[in-house]
Design a protein around this motif. Sequence first.
Motif, mmCIF file in Angstrom:
data_model
loop_
_atom_site.group_PDB
_atom_site.id
_atom_site.type_symbol
_atom_site.label_atom_id
_atom_site.label_comp_id
_atom_site.label_asym_id
_atom_site.label_seq_id
_atom_site.Cartn_x
_atom_site.Cartn_y
_atom_site.Cartn_z
ATOM 1 N N TYR A 270 44.045 -18.376 1.632
ATOM 2 C CA TYR A 270 44.521 -18.137 0.268
ATOM 3 C C TYR A 270 43.440 -17.294 -0.415
ATOM 4 O O TYR A 270 42.354 -17.811 -0.708
ATOM 5 N N PRO A 271 43.691 -16.011 -0.668
ATOM 6 C CA PRO A 271 42.646 -15.158 -1.255
ATOM 7 C C PRO A 271 42.227 -15.655 -2.639
ATOM 8 O O PRO A 271 43.053 -16.081 -3.445
ATOM 9 N N VAL A 272 40.919 -15.609 -2.888
ATOM 10 C CA VAL A 272 40.352 -15.989 -4.183
ATOM 11 C C VAL A 272 39.750 -14.740 -4.802
ATOM 12 O O VAL A 272 38.728 -14.240 -4.343
ATOM 13 N N ILE A 273 40.409 -14.207 -5.825
ATOM 14 C CA ILE A 273 39.939 -13.012 -6.529
ATOM 15 C C ILE A 273 39.667 -13.432 -7.963
ATOM 16 O O ILE A 273 40.583 -13.577 -8.776
ATOM 17 N N THR A 274 38.397 -13.648 -8.287
ATOM 18 C CA THR A 274 38.044 -14.230 -9.569
ATOM 19 C C THR A 274 38.499 -13.371 -10.730
ATOM 20 O O THR A 274 38.801 -13.879 -11.808
#
Length: 319
Positions: A270-274
């Motif tokens: 699950y990509p985490v792009i702040t």
Amino acid sequence: MIKPLIIFTALQSVIAFNAYSYAEASLEQESYQQNNQQQDCSLNQLSSVLDFDAALVTRKYGLSLATDNTVCRVLPHNKEQALLSYFQYYQSDEDGFSSNLWRVLLVNRYSNKVEASYTGVIQESSAIKSHSDSISIDSASYRLNDNTRALGLVLDLANYDTSPQEHEYRAFKTNRFLSLFVQEGDKLRPVLKHLPLDYELEGTDTAGSNGGGYLHYGVQGRVEVLSSTSHGYHDLKLVTQGQQYSTDGEYDQTEEISFSTELNYSGSRYPVITEQLPAAEFWQINQTGVNFLTESNNSHEAASQTDPNSSQAESQYAN
């Protein structure tokens, strides 16, 4: 004969009621104990499992035997297993900041066998510091599909960034980073890494309608599992709620705010792009969002004799 029969029947009822009450109380007590076993590593010799694993890590990487932030929890959906985690000092960089090995262990409580494990590196800095309660085990249920349940851990590492932006000065803070692991053989694979649950932003707004007023936004979040799926795993939703506070020195204003955004499985993570979390609207306030939490310091890892994340075989038994 009727009177003794009545007495016998009444006695049976009392015994049955007392047995039911005892069983109910036992279940309640067990439930209470489960909720309070977050850091009880002495349960069923789990502390010995941690000690043995730390000794193996020490021998493998040449580290200090001392451990920190040890936590243990019996899995609510499978009481034969427990999840254990701890930090172990790894090395320091040229600025004197420490990095820690982060160990996560899935243990069979009855055989004391480590059935699966994960090793990561948490690099500290002037903005990121671990403390005595940095690791906690999330008891929420994360069922990603019919056959896969993820295990959650939260790292409480306050992460600050302060940077001038044109004529503005804002401070951005993230905290409580959630990681989700799935078991694949003898490995725990992170499918979600370091998702910030809490967000905080403060500073002055010289260009906006407040005319130089002070702004503060703070939200705390949780993760929900949705019914929709992507690449075989259920989509996740980060839901955050909090308050927006502003003042121009004369008038104060406080409003409830909430955000939500979906996280879709890519096939590996699950990509985490702040910059897109907790929602796009939040980043209309601030334009410097970056993920400051790193799991390793590549330059230092390359210089080390053994990569902590290597696939070198580890003993999976702790007796």
